[in-house]
Design a protein around this motif. Structure first.
Motif, PDB file in Angstrom:
ATOM      1  N   GLN A 168     -36.747  16.845  -8.798  1.00  0.00           N
ATOM      2  CA  GLN A 168     -36.448  16.756  -9.814  1.00  0.00           C
ATOM      3  C   GLN A 168     -35.359  15.436 -10.150  1.00  0.00           C
ATOM      4  N   LYS A 169     -34.316  15.220  -8.977  1.00  0.00           N
ATOM      5  CA  LYS A 169     -33.169  14.428  -9.271  1.00  0.00           C
ATOM      6  C   LYS A 169     -34.391  12.765  -9.386  1.00  0.00           C
ATOM      7  N   ASP A 170     -35.052  13.021  -8.524  1.00  0.00           N
ATOM      8  CA  ASP A 170     -36.686  11.904  -8.814  1.00  0.00           C
ATOM      9  C   ASP A 170     -36.901  11.119  -9.969  1.00  0.00           C
ATOM     10  N   LEU A 171     -36.918  12.437 -11.254  1.00  0.00           N
ATOM     11  CA  LEU A 171     -37.563  11.573 -12.520  1.00  0.00           C
ATOM     12  C   LEU A 171     -36.875  10.539 -12.870  1.00  0.00           C
ATOM     13  N   LYS A 173     -35.666   7.740 -11.679  1.00  0.00           N
ATOM     14  CA  LYS A 173     -36.493   6.611 -11.169  1.00  0.00           C
ATOM     15  C   LYS A 173     -37.832   6.495 -11.145  1.00  0.00           C
ATOM     16  N   ILE A 174     -38.795   8.088 -11.551  1.00  0.00           N
ATOM     17  CA  ILE A 174     -40.030   7.973 -11.738  1.00  0.00           C
ATOM     18  C   ILE A 174     -40.338   7.253 -13.113  1.00  0.00           C
ATOM     19  N   GLU A 175     -39.441   8.010 -14.304  1.00  0.00           N
ATOM     20  CA  GLU A 175     -39.634   7.365 -15.914  1.00  0.00           C
ATOM     21  C   GLU A 175     -39.264   5.944 -16.196  1.00  0.00           C
ATOM     22  N   SER A 176     -38.180   5.962 -15.413  1.00  0.00           N
ATOM     23  CA  SER A 176     -37.837   4.604 -15.644  1.00  0.00           C
ATOM     24  C   SER A 176     -38.645   3.413 -14.798  1.00  0.00           C
ATOM     25  N   GLY A 177     -39.690   3.706 -13.885  1.00  0.00           N
ATOM     26  CA  GLY A 177     -41.249   2.670 -13.627  1.00  0.00           C
ATOM     27  C   GLY A 177     -40.160   2.229 -12.413  1.00  0.00           C
ATOM     28  N   GLU A 178     -38.712   2.453 -11.708  1.00  0.00           N
ATOM     29  CA  GLU A 178     -37.892   2.155 -10.877  1.00  0.00           C
ATOM     30  C   GLU A 178     -38.893   2.026  -9.110  1.00  0.00           C
ATOM     31  N   LEU A 179     -39.000   2.958  -9.233  1.00  0.00           N
ATOM     32  CA  LEU A 179     -39.880   3.989  -7.796  1.00  0.00           C
ATOM     33  C   LEU A 179     -40.799   2.884  -7.746  1.00  0.00           C
ATOM     34  N   ILE A 180     -42.525   3.775  -8.290  1.00  0.00           N
ATOM     35  CA  ILE A 180     -43.213   2.711  -8.947  1.00  0.00           C
ATOM     36  C   ILE A 180     -42.950   0.923  -8.105  1.00  0.00           C
ATOM     37  N   GLU A 200     -41.654  22.887 -10.609  1.00  0.00           N
ATOM     38  CA  GLU A 200     -42.104  23.701 -11.374  1.00  0.00           C
ATOM     39  C   GLU A 200     -43.117  22.913 -12.341  1.00  0.00           C
ATOM     40  N   THR A 201     -43.573  23.670 -12.968  1.00  0.00           N
ATOM     41  CA  THR A 201     -44.507  23.092 -14.332  1.00  0.00           C
ATOM     42  C   THR A 201     -44.060  22.139 -15.277  1.00  0.00           C
ATOM     43  N   GLU A 202     -42.990  22.308 -15.614  1.00  0.00           N
ATOM     44  CA  GLU A 202     -42.563  20.872 -17.372  1.00  0.00           C
ATOM     45  C   GLU A 202     -42.494  20.141 -16.144  1.00  0.00           C
ATOM     46  N   LEU A 203     -41.651  19.810 -14.709  1.00  0.00           N
ATOM     47  CA  LEU A 203     -41.361  18.731 -13.843  1.00  0.00           C
ATOM     48  C   LEU A 203     -43.219  17.669 -13.307  1.00  0.00           C
ATOM     49  N   VAL A 207     -43.895  14.512 -15.079  1.00  0.00           N
ATOM     50  CA  VAL A 207     -44.190  13.126 -14.490  1.00  0.00           C
ATOM     51  C   VAL A 207     -45.928  12.390 -14.492  1.00  0.00           C
ATOM     52  N   TYR A 208     -46.560  14.194 -14.818  1.00  0.00           N
ATOM     53  CA  TYR A 208     -47.840  13.225 -14.987  1.00  0.00           C
ATOM     54  C   TYR A 208     -48.654  12.595 -16.397  1.00  0.00           C
ATOM     55  N   ALA A 209     -47.109  12.970 -17.424  1.00  0.00           N
ATOM     56  CA  ALA A 209     -47.303  11.663 -18.495  1.00  0.00           C
ATOM     57  C   ALA A 209     -47.590  10.511 -18.043  1.00  0.00           C
ATOM     58  N   TRP A 210     -46.204  10.400 -17.490  1.00  0.00           N
ATOM     59  CA  TRP A 210     -45.599   8.921 -16.859  1.00  0.00           C
ATOM     60  C   TRP A 210     -46.293   8.211 -15.848  1.00  0.00           C
ATOM     61  N   VAL A 211     -47.203   8.991 -15.662  1.00  0.00           N
ATOM     62  CA  VAL A 211     -48.086   8.282 -14.358  1.00  0.00           C
ATOM     63  C   VAL A 211     -49.630   8.152 -15.372  1.00  0.00           C
TER      64      VAL A 211
END
Length: 286
Positions: A168-171, A173-180, A200-203, A207-211
């Motif tokens: 959850q704590k990585d969400l 930087k994932i959604e901002s694109g920073e991680l990729i 959790e399913t929601e997490l 993440v998959y929506a962003w991917v």
């Protein structure tokens, strides 16, 4: 596909250029044929046929955990049985057993093997072994040691990717694109986001929506991939219902719900068709 290719600013053009210029030609051809033709074309046809014959769901890919020094005849039998059913893609998770993973893949040249290992396992000896096998790709964690390992892999012409285990704590930087953006600096063909279980399913959905959005935007010169959701997506395209199948280091069946400890679902003791018939019967069958 035509719409995506019409985008002349697509990051995938850079990805293709980097891949062709750096990767071994035989590896590109063999791995692509094993994954695409054997696995997703001919394999898909065979899977659908075998599902009718066996009255059960059959996955397009299987995950295996391999411990150092513990590759058994049952592993080879499992892969042979899988290939007979149309399965030609295998994800091998090395527990200090990368040499064993490579030796396993060497015996099955018609399948594609994606080997997940630690960065510490990547050395010149492993590079030499991997260069002899055009049917494997190596995936290492995106961590403090990834830079050195990726330099070795990139110089060797081996197909390679990175993975990151998210919580959850990585969400943000994932959604901002920073991680990729950070991952693509090391030039992996694929950048895999792996959920830390339990997740959790929601997490996972966020993440998959962003991917999926990132892939359509074609902003990055690496392919974002959510390991769990994308594997299920491919499986659903081949046949419904989609299933996720793996076997742990003890040979026990693993599904999306975790380890299945039901008696008889151990690949060291039973054949793959029997296990799939017991665990994933087609609706309306027994």
């Amino acid at each position: 596909a035509q719409r995506l290719l019409s985008n002349e600013q697509s990051g995938y053009y850079t990805l293709v250029k980097n891949t062709i210029s750096k990767m071994n030609e035989e590896t590109l051809l063999t791995f692509s044929m094993n994954l695409g033709y054997n696995g997703l074309y001919q394999g898909a046809v065979k899977i659908r046929e075998q599902e009718k014959n066996l009255q059960c769901s059959i996955p397009w890919s299987i995950n295996l955990t391999i411990i150092e020094g513990k590759v058994f005849d049952q592993h080879h039998a499992l892969i042979r049985q899988g290939e007979e059913m149309g399965i030609h893609t295998w994800h091998l998770f090395s527990n200090h057993g990368i040499h064993d993973c490579i030796s396993l893949a060497a015996k099955h040249p018609d399948s594609a093997f994606v080997i997940f290992s630690s960065s510490h396992e990547i050395n010149l000896t492993v590079i030499d072994l991997a260069q002899e096998l055009p049917n494997i790709a190596l995936v290492i964690p995106f961590d403090a040691d990834a830079d050195a390992a990726c330099s070795l892999l990139s110089a060797s012409g081996i197909l390679f990717g990175l993975y990151y285990t998210y919580t959850q704590k990585d969400l943000p930087k994932i959604e901002s694109g920073e991680l990729i953006e950070d991952m693509e600096q090391l030039c992996p063909i694929i950048s895999i986001l792996h959920p830390k279980f339990p997740c959790e399913t929601e997490l996972r959905k966020r993440v998959y929506a962003w991917v999926t959005a990132a892939r359509m935007e074609q902003k990055y010169h690496t392919i974002p991939w959510e390991l769990y959701c994308d594997m299920l997506l491919v499986d659903s395209v081949i046949s419904e219902p989609a299933i996720w199948v793996g076997f742990d280091e003890y040979g026990q069946l693993c599904t999306e719900n975790g380890v299945d400890r039901t008696f008889g679902r151990n690949v060291y003791k039973n054949d793959l068709p029997y296990i799939l018939q017991q665990a994933f019967p087609k609706k309306g069958t027994t």
